[in-house]
Design a protein around this motif. Structure first.
Motif, short mmCIF file in Angstrom:
data_model
loop_
_atom_site.label_atom_id
_atom_site.label_comp_id
_atom_site.label_asym_id
_atom_site.label_seq_id
_atom_site.Cartn_x
_atom_site.Cartn_y
_atom_site.Cartn_z
N ILE A 2 -39.62 -24.18 -56.58
CA ILE A 2 -38.31 -23.11 -56.10
C ILE A 2 -38.03 -22.41 -57.28
O ILE A 2 -38.08 -22.81 -58.33
CB ILE A 2 -37.27 -24.12 -55.49
CG1 ILE A 2 -37.36 -24.80 -54.44
CG2 ILE A 2 -36.07 -23.10 -55.28
CD1 ILE A 2 -37.91 -24.19 -53.20
N VAL A 18 -25.80 -27.65 -51.49
CA VAL A 18 -26.41 -28.35 -50.44
C VAL A 18 -27.63 -29.01 -51.36
O VAL A 18 -28.55 -29.75 -50.63
CB VAL A 18 -27.06 -27.43 -49.38
CG1 VAL A 18 -26.14 -26.61 -48.65
CG2 VAL A 18 -28.07 -26.49 -50.16
N CYS A 19 -27.65 -28.89 -52.49
CA CYS A 19 -28.75 -29.56 -53.49
C CYS A 19 -28.34 -31.00 -53.62
O CYS A 19 -27.57 -31.26 -54.41
CB CYS A 19 -28.89 -28.84 -54.54
SG CYS A 19 -30.36 -29.54 -55.58
N PRO A 21 -30.17 -33.68 -55.17
CA PRO A 21 -30.28 -34.08 -56.30
C PRO A 21 -29.67 -33.30 -57.48
O PRO A 21 -29.77 -33.78 -58.80
CB PRO A 21 -31.89 -34.18 -56.64
CG PRO A 21 -32.17 -32.86 -55.66
CD PRO A 21 -31.13 -32.78 -54.69
N ALA A 23 -29.84 -30.34 -58.93
CA ALA A 23 -30.98 -29.68 -59.51
C ALA A 23 -30.56 -28.24 -59.90
O ALA A 23 -31.36 -27.67 -60.71
CB ALA A 23 -32.46 -29.71 -58.74
N ILE A 24 -29.50 -27.72 -59.19
CA ILE A 24 -28.99 -26.51 -59.66
C ILE A 24 -27.90 -26.40 -60.34
O ILE A 24 -26.94 -26.98 -60.07
CB ILE A 24 -28.96 -25.66 -58.16
CG1 ILE A 24 -30.15 -25.63 -57.19
CG2 ILE A 24 -28.52 -24.13 -58.47
CD1 ILE A 24 -29.94 -25.30 -55.82
N ILE A 33 -32.70 -23.86 -62.05
CA ILE A 33 -33.22 -24.96 -61.35
C ILE A 33 -33.94 -25.80 -62.35
O ILE A 33 -34.83 -25.35 -62.89
CB ILE A 33 -34.03 -24.46 -60.22
CG1 ILE A 33 -33.40 -23.64 -59.28
CG2 ILE A 33 -34.49 -25.89 -59.41
CD1 ILE A 33 -34.17 -23.02 -58.33
N CYS A 38 -35.71 -31.33 -59.24
CA CYS A 38 -36.01 -30.60 -57.81
C CYS A 38 -37.06 -31.37 -56.88
O CYS A 38 -38.02 -31.67 -57.34
CB CYS A 38 -36.27 -29.30 -57.80
SG CYS A 38 -36.62 -28.41 -56.42
N THR A 39 -36.71 -31.75 -55.43
CA THR A 39 -37.63 -32.54 -54.73
C THR A 39 -38.30 -31.49 -53.90
O THR A 39 -39.08 -31.90 -52.87
CB THR A 39 -36.92 -33.35 -54.04
OG1 THR A 39 -35.84 -32.64 -53.38
CG2 THR A 39 -36.17 -34.46 -54.86
N ASP A 40 -38.10 -30.13 -53.82
CA ASP A 40 -38.73 -28.92 -53.04
C ASP A 40 -38.31 -29.48 -51.65
O ASP A 40 -39.25 -28.95 -50.67
CB ASP A 40 -40.21 -29.24 -53.09
CG ASP A 40 -40.84 -28.41 -54.19
OD1 ASP A 40 -40.26 -27.53 -54.80
OD2 ASP A 40 -41.63 -28.70 -54.91
N CYS A 41 -37.20 -29.64 -51.17
CA CYS A 41 -36.84 -30.17 -50.16
C CYS A 41 -36.49 -28.51 -49.27
O CYS A 41 -36.28 -28.62 -48.08
CB CYS A 41 -35.48 -30.84 -50.28
SG CYS A 41 -33.87 -29.84 -50.60
N GLU A 42 -35.95 -27.47 -49.94
CA GLU A 42 -35.82 -26.28 -49.58
C GLU A 42 -34.55 -25.93 -48.79
O GLU A 42 -34.40 -25.22 -48.25
CB GLU A 42 -36.91 -26.01 -48.73
CG GLU A 42 -38.46 -25.63 -49.28
CD GLU A 42 -39.43 -25.04 -48.61
OE1 GLU A 42 -39.08 -24.22 -47.67
OE2 GLU A 42 -40.61 -24.97 -49.09
N ASN A 43 -33.48 -26.95 -48.97
CA ASN A 43 -32.15 -27.00 -48.46
C ASN A 43 -31.70 -25.47 -49.07
O ASN A 43 -30.85 -24.98 -48.69
CB ASN A 43 -31.47 -28.04 -48.82
CG ASN A 43 -31.67 -29.08 -47.85
OD1 ASN A 43 -32.36 -29.24 -46.84
ND2 ASN A 43 -31.12 -30.46 -48.19
N CYS A 44 -32.04 -25.34 -50.31
CA CYS A 44 -31.41 -24.02 -50.88
C CYS A 44 -32.06 -22.84 -50.26
O CYS A 44 -31.08 -21.92 -50.05
CB CYS A 44 -31.62 -24.13 -52.60
SG CYS A 44 -32.78 -24.37 -52.83
S1 SF4 Z 1 -35.61 -27.36 -52.96
FE1 SF4 Z 1 -33.87 -28.91 -52.57
S2 SF4 Z 1 -33.75 -30.20 -54.59
FE2 SF4 Z 1 -34.95 -28.24 -54.92
S3 SF4 Z 1 -33.28 -26.87 -55.81
FE3 SF4 Z 1 -33.44 -26.44 -53.63
S4 SF4 Z 1 -31.92 -27.77 -52.63
FE4 SF4 Z 1 -32.22 -28.64 -54.82
#
Ligand code: SF4
Ligand code: SF4
Length: 62
Positions: A2, A18-19, A21, A23-24, A33, A38-44
């Protein structure tokens, strides 16, 4: 991974909320970041109203 496009970001903080862990990191006029967290969840990516968060390849980091 990300990455944030700082040209688009207005530092609203929506992605931070929304992150899961945490990570932001948002400071005044700066956003970073932690790629270790970061777990690459893509919530952000989904949450950003300006499309400033993107999934990018290593070569495309901006
Ligand atoms: S992808 Fe998920 S874990 Fe990574 S910065 Fe975005 S919200 Fe956070
Ligand atoms: S949600 Fe988008 S515009 Fe808001 S701080 Fe995060 S990257 Fe920047």
């Amino acid at each position: 991974m990300i990455a944030v496009d700082r040209e688009l970001c207005d530092f609203c903080g929506t992605c931070v909320a929304v992150c899961q862990p945490d990570a932001i990191f948002l400071a005044e006029r700066d956003i970073r970041i932690d790629l270790e967290k970061c777990t690459d969840c893509e919530n952000c990516v989904i949450a950003c109203p300006l499309g400033a968060m993107r999934e990018v390849s290593d070569e495309d980091r901006f």
